[in-house]
Scaffold this motif. Structure first.
Motif, PDB file in Angstrom:
ATOM      1  N   TYR A  33     -46.358 -74.544 -31.452  1.00 33.21           N
ATOM      2  CA  TYR A  33     -46.417 -74.216 -32.877  1.00 33.21           C
ATOM      3  C   TYR A  33     -45.046 -74.495 -33.486  1.00 33.21           C
ATOM      4  CZ  TYR A  33     -46.924 -71.166 -37.008  1.00 33.21           C
ATOM      5  OH  TYR A  33     -46.973 -70.665 -38.288  1.00 33.21           O
ATOM      6  N   THR A  34     -45.017 -75.300 -34.563  1.00 32.73           N
ATOM      7  CA  THR A  34     -43.742 -75.766 -35.131  1.00 32.73           C
ATOM      8  C   THR A  34     -43.451 -75.249 -36.537  1.00 32.73           C
ATOM      9  OG1 THR A  34     -44.746 -77.739 -36.122  1.00 32.73           O
ATOM     10  CG2 THR A  34     -43.965 -77.936 -33.838  1.00 32.73           C
ATOM     11  N   ARG A  35     -44.424 -74.654 -37.208  1.00 31.38           N
ATOM     12  CA  ARG A  35     -44.245 -74.305 -38.624  1.00 31.38           C
ATOM     13  C   ARG A  35     -43.071 -73.357 -38.867  1.00 31.38           C
ATOM     14  NH1 ARG A  35     -48.559 -73.565 -42.845  1.00 31.38           N
ATOM     15  NH2 ARG A  35     -47.600 -71.525 -42.983  1.00 31.38           N
ATOM     16  N   SER A  36     -42.745 -72.559 -37.848  1.00 27.02           N
ATOM     17  CA  SER A  36     -41.667 -71.583 -38.041  1.00 27.02           C
ATOM     18  C   SER A  36     -40.288 -72.237 -38.146  1.00 27.02           C
ATOM     19  CB  SER A  36     -41.683 -70.535 -36.924  1.00 27.02           C
ATOM     20  OG  SER A  36     -42.119 -71.111 -35.722  1.00 27.02           O
ATOM     21  N   ILE A  37     -40.162 -73.556 -37.873  1.00 25.58           N
ATOM     22  CA  ILE A  37     -38.888 -74.231 -38.163  1.00 25.58           C
ATOM     23  C   ILE A  37     -38.992 -74.991 -39.503  1.00 25.58           C
ATOM     24  CG2 ILE A  37     -38.218 -74.437 -35.731  1.00 25.58           C
ATOM     25  CD1 ILE A  37     -38.778 -77.502 -36.018  1.00 25.58           C
ATOM     26  N   GLY A  38     -40.095 -74.755 -40.220  1.00 28.62           N
ATOM     27  CA  GLY A  38     -40.251 -75.373 -41.535  1.00 28.62           C
ATOM     28  C   GLY A  38     -40.771 -76.795 -41.478  1.00 28.62           C
ATOM     29  N   LEU A  39     -41.272 -77.221 -40.306  1.00 23.06           N
ATOM     30  CA  LEU A  39     -41.801 -78.580 -40.153  1.00 23.06           C
ATOM     31  C   LEU A  39     -43.226 -78.529 -39.625  1.00 23.06           C
ATOM     32  CD1 LEU A  39     -38.805 -80.421 -38.402  1.00 23.06           C
ATOM     33  CD2 LEU A  39     -39.452 -80.567 -40.814  1.00 23.06           C
ATOM     34  N   ALA A  40     -44.063 -79.402 -40.176  1.00 21.53           N
ATOM     35  CA  ALA A  40     -45.409 -79.579 -39.627  1.00 21.53           C
ATOM     36  C   ALA A  40     -45.290 -80.239 -38.262  1.00 21.53           C
ATOM     37  CB  ALA A  40     -46.251 -80.446 -40.563  1.00 21.53           C
ATOM     38  N   GLY A  41     -46.296 -80.026 -37.431  1.00 21.91           N
ATOM     39  CA  GLY A  41     -46.308 -80.670 -36.114  1.00 21.91           C
ATOM     40  C   GLY A  41     -46.179 -82.177 -36.218  1.00 21.91           C
ATOM     41  N   ILE A  42     -46.844 -82.771 -37.217  1.00 22.34           N
ATOM     42  CA  ILE A  42     -46.801 -84.223 -37.379  1.00 22.34           C
ATOM     43  C   ILE A  42     -45.392 -84.695 -37.738  1.00 22.34           C
ATOM     44  CG2 ILE A  42     -47.567 -84.117 -39.807  1.00 22.34           C
ATOM     45  CD1 ILE A  42     -48.431 -86.909 -37.270  1.00 22.34           C
ATOM     46  N   GLU A  43     -44.622 -83.855 -38.432  1.00 21.52           N
ATOM     47  CA  GLU A  43     -43.241 -84.220 -38.761  1.00 21.52           C
ATOM     48  C   GLU A  43     -42.355 -84.205 -37.509  1.00 21.52           C
ATOM     49  OE1 GLU A  43     -42.533 -82.860 -43.300  1.00 21.52           O
ATOM     50  OE2 GLU A  43     -43.103 -81.230 -41.958  1.00 21.52           O
ATOM     51  N   VAL A  44     -42.543 -83.205 -36.657  1.00 16.76           N
ATOM     52  CA  VAL A  44     -41.799 -83.154 -35.393  1.00 16.76           C
ATOM     53  C   VAL A  44     -42.199 -84.333 -34.508  1.00 16.76           C
ATOM     54  CG1 VAL A  44     -41.292 -81.776 -33.326  1.00 16.76           C
ATOM     55  CG2 VAL A  44     -41.589 -80.640 -35.543  1.00 16.76           C
ATOM     56  N   TYR A  45     -43.497 -84.636 -34.491  1.00 18.44           N
ATOM     57  CA  TYR A  45     -44.037 -85.791 -33.740  1.00 18.44           C
ATOM     58  C   TYR A  45     -43.331 -87.074 -34.161  1.00 18.44           C
ATOM     59  CZ  TYR A  45     -47.819 -89.311 -32.882  1.00 18.44           C
ATOM     60  OH  TYR A  45     -48.563 -90.420 -32.530  1.00 18.44           O
ATOM     61  N   ASP A  46     -43.199 -87.287 -35.477  1.00 17.18           N
ATOM     62  CA  ASP A  46     -42.558 -88.501 -35.994  1.00 17.18           C
ATOM     63  C   ASP A  46     -41.067 -88.545 -35.643  1.00 17.18           C
ATOM     64  OD1 ASP A  46     -44.867 -89.581 -37.094  1.00 17.18           O
ATOM     65  OD2 ASP A  46     -44.532 -88.704 -39.078  1.00 17.18           O
ATOM     66  N   ILE A  47     -40.370 -87.404 -35.770  1.00 16.25           N
ATOM     67  CA  ILE A  47     -38.938 -87.369 -35.445  1.00 16.25           C
ATOM     68  C   ILE A  47     -38.719 -87.650 -33.957  1.00 16.25           C
ATOM     69  CG2 ILE A  47     -36.878 -85.895 -35.338  1.00 16.25           C
ATOM     70  CD1 ILE A  47     -38.086 -84.381 -37.818  1.00 16.25           C
ATOM     71  N   LEU A  48     -39.544 -87.053 -33.097  1.00 16.76           N
ATOM     72  CA  LEU A  48     -39.416 -87.283 -31.653  1.00 16.76           C
ATOM     73  C   LEU A  48     -39.549 -88.765 -31.316  1.00 16.76           C
ATOM     74  CD1 LEU A  48     -41.469 -84.293 -30.155  1.00 16.76           C
ATOM     75  CD2 LEU A  48     -39.041 -84.764 -29.731  1.00 16.76           C
ATOM     76  N   ARG A  49     -40.532 -89.419 -31.939  1.00 17.96           N
ATOM     77  CA  ARG A  49     -40.746 -90.845 -31.647  1.00 17.96           C
ATOM     78  C   ARG A  49     -39.642 -91.714 -32.251  1.00 17.96           C
ATOM     79  NH1 ARG A  49     -45.026 -91.596 -34.407  1.00 17.96           N
ATOM     80  NH2 ARG A  49     -43.780 -92.365 -36.144  1.00 17.96           N
ATOM     81  N   ASP A  50     -39.342 -91.490 -33.542  1.00 19.73           N
ATOM     82  CA  ASP A  50     -38.437 -92.388 -34.268  1.00 19.73           C
ATOM     83  C   ASP A  50     -36.971 -92.206 -33.885  1.00 19.73           C
ATOM     84  OD1 ASP A  50     -40.715 -93.245 -35.536  1.00 19.73           O
ATOM     85  OD2 ASP A  50     -40.349 -92.125 -37.398  1.00 19.73           O
ATOM     86  N   GLU A  51     -36.583 -90.984 -33.514  1.00 20.97           N
ATOM     87  CA  GLU A  51     -35.159 -90.730 -33.274  1.00 20.97           C
ATOM     88  C   GLU A  51     -34.820 -90.409 -31.822  1.00 20.97           C
ATOM     89  OE1 GLU A  51     -33.368 -88.186 -36.176  1.00 20.97           O
ATOM     90  OE2 GLU A  51     -34.704 -88.912 -37.769  1.00 20.97           O
ATOM     91  N   TYR A  52     -35.832 -90.051 -31.034  1.00 18.80           N
ATOM     92  CA  TYR A  52     -35.554 -89.680 -29.637  1.00 18.80           C
ATOM     93  C   TYR A  52     -36.328 -90.530 -28.625  1.00 18.80           C
ATOM     94  CZ  TYR A  52     -33.261 -85.619 -31.674  1.00 18.80           C
ATOM     95  OH  TYR A  52     -32.420 -84.800 -32.391  1.00 18.80           O
ATOM     96  N   ASP A  53     -37.113 -91.487 -29.112  1.00 18.01           N
ATOM     97  CA  ASP A  53     -37.923 -92.342 -28.223  1.00 18.01           C
ATOM     98  C   ASP A  53     -38.835 -91.519 -27.308  1.00 18.01           C
ATOM     99  OD1 ASP A  53     -36.809 -94.670 -29.278  1.00 18.01           O
ATOM    100  OD2 ASP A  53     -35.139 -94.621 -27.863  1.00 18.01           O
ATOM    101  N   ILE A  54     -39.385 -90.445 -27.863  1.00 16.16           N
ATOM    102  CA  ILE A  54     -40.339 -89.612 -27.120  1.00 16.16           C
ATOM    103  C   ILE A  54     -41.677 -89.662 -27.855  1.00 16.16           C
ATOM    104  CG2 ILE A  54     -40.929 -87.245 -26.439  1.00 16.16           C
ATOM    105  CD1 ILE A  54     -37.895 -86.713 -26.155  1.00 16.16           C
TER     106      ILE A  54
END
Length: 483
Positions: A329-350
């Motif tokens: 669950y990611t909403r408690s950091i102010g980000l939707a799961g899909i936003e964390v998903y995009d950051i992981l792929r685009d900036e961390y190659d995960i």
């Protein structure tokens, strides 16, 4: 000839024998063991291309197996505790659709949760079965649909005693399991078949630390994605049946839609993966569980994130939980799961499996390594430090109960159809799908009423970066509705 055992892989062994035979191919495929397509052979490798072959007597035939494929299917049935197994090369979509086609003809009712994969609704469009939806309960905080409550199943059966089958997700994409053993009893007591979509449940069959597998619970049919957590190639799947289902009839149904040119790459991958799971499955799944439990603890120690597990069990709509699922669950950091998903792929190659409006799913299975887990945990900690923001103002993820106006087939094939601007579609009956993919659970399906609430959800999901699939208009500016 000696009876094959779980140590054998009959299809793999037949392909190995074929390679020794030095046969000159005057059959399809036209690349002729890779010689006719050098670029592809250089990319995939000569070993792969040399066994991309067509059916022939030494290799059996997927449509009518009598030798090595039959042996491989028998070994799979034994390993998974079924009366019979079918190798499927059209993904678990084809397995799910074969279940529905086997159980239902046009006009037959099928009881199922609304949070089914689109393949189930597609099957109803094709065969004309009529859905009786059980709207799943919702976890208000996580914003995810749960399993089917036993009382809701009883009510659906009582109100629809003529239904032919009950379908259960075992588990859902998020790892939530219904009480499938009890639902099997209810279905059978009312002369209904129990079908299980086990796209995400291969590993259940090989561990006593996980929820019960469908065939072990007495299901009549189960569609199992070996490629998801079992190690086989993408698009390979298995369909299992009990002795209540006619093997010959099920094969006829499968052959209505399955290719007559079954890929030996896919079939051999199923064969090898079954052998690996049958011989080493317990240790493999134990290692996966241990990795996920470690990751869950580390993620929960970061702060704000919530990697949930069996503490959510309520013995009804969450009867059990698949502890190999790393749902966060990611909403408690102010980000939707899909936003964390995009950051992981685009900036961390995960690359994680999917993100929705409140959750992220990292799929951990047979091929993962502890160092990869460490990298994921570190990236999530850094994302929280860099990107954390106020979560107020984020859309509360609510389950939206669909208003079903027409059976899917009738709506999809209607002659009276308009394409209207999405925002002008309120109050109209949709004739196509709208869904975020993954997970591929429709927000709108053919025959359902478009409401303001649904439109708000679609706009919010689009703004957050969810990939919207299904409609004829790829940009989802327009929606097809009844005229």
């Amino acid at each position: 000839m000696k009876q094959p055992t779980q140590e054998n892989a009959p299809i793999l062994e037949a392909l190995e024998r074929l390679k020794q035979m030095r046969i000159v191919p005057f059959d399809v495929p036209g690349h002729k063991r890779g010689r006719g397509n050098k670029v592809l052979t250089d990319f995939l490798g000569e070993k792969c291309m040399s066994v991309d072959v067509n059916s022939m007597k030494p290799l059996d035939n997927l449509c009518h197996p009598v030798s090595v494929i039959k042996d491989a299917e028998n070994l799979a049935a034994e390993a998974f505790g079924a009366a019979h197994a079918f190798f499927m090369v059209g993904g678990t979509t084809s397995s799910v659709q074969a279940m529905v086609f086997t159980a239902c003809k046009r006009g037959d009712k099928i009881i199922l949760p609304r949070n089914v994969h689109r393949s189930v609704i597609n099957a109803m469009i094709l065969c004309g079965a009529v859905p009786v939806y059980i709207n799943p309960q919702m976890d208000k905080m996580l914003g995810i649909p749960l399993g089917m409550s036993i009382n809701d199943v009883k009510k659906a059966i009582r109100e629809n005693p003529d239904a032919k089958a009950v379908l259960v997700n075992n588990p859902t994409y998020y790892g939530i399991c219904s009480n499938i053993k009890e639902i099997v009893k209810l279905a059978h007591a009312n002369n209904m078949l129990l079908l299980a979509d086990e796209a995400h449940g291969t590993h259940f069959y090989f561990s006593d630390r996980l929820p019960i597998a469908a065939m072990h619970a007495g299901a009549d049919m189960a569609a199992v994605s070996l490629h998801k957590s079992g190690g086989s190639l993408t698009q390979s799947s298995m369909l299992f049946i009990s002795d209540k289902i006619s093997e010959g009839y099920a094969r006829q149904i499968i052959n209505l839609t399955q290719t007559t040119s079954g890929s030996y790459l896919l079939m051999s991958s199923l064969d090898v993966s079954r052998r690996n799971l049958a011989l080493n499955g317990k240790k493999i799944i134990d290692d996966v569980i241990n990795m996920v439990e470690y990751a869950r603890g580390e993620i929960n120690n970061i702060g704000d994130y919530y990697a949930y597990s069996r503490e959510k069990v309520n013995n009804d709509s969450i009867y059990d939980f698949d502890i190999t699922k790393l749902s966060v669950y990611t909403r408690s950091i102010g980000l939707a799961g899909i936003e964390v998903y995009d950051i992981l792929r685009d900036e961390y190659d995960i690359q994680t499996e999917f993100g929705d409006l409140a959750n992220l799913l990292a799929y951990v299975s047979v091929g993962d390594r502890p160092r990869d887990i460490e990298r994921l945990v570190s990236a999530l900690a850094e994302i929280r430090r860099i990107y954390k923001k106020d979560s107020s103002g984020m859309l509360e993820a609510e389950y939206i109960s669909p208003k079903v106006m027409l059976p899917p087939q009738e709506a999809f094939y209607t002659n009276k159809e308009d394409a209207v601007l999405l925002d002008k579609a309120v109050g109209r009956v949709c004739t196509e799908f709208v869904m975020c993919y993954p997970p591929g659970i429709p927000i709108l399906a053919p025959g359902e009423l478009v409401t303001e609430e649904i439109l708000e959800y679609i706009h919010y999901a689009k703004d957050k970066g969810c990939q919207m699939t299904g409609p004829e208009d790829m940009d989802l500016q327009y929606l097809n509705v009844m005229g």
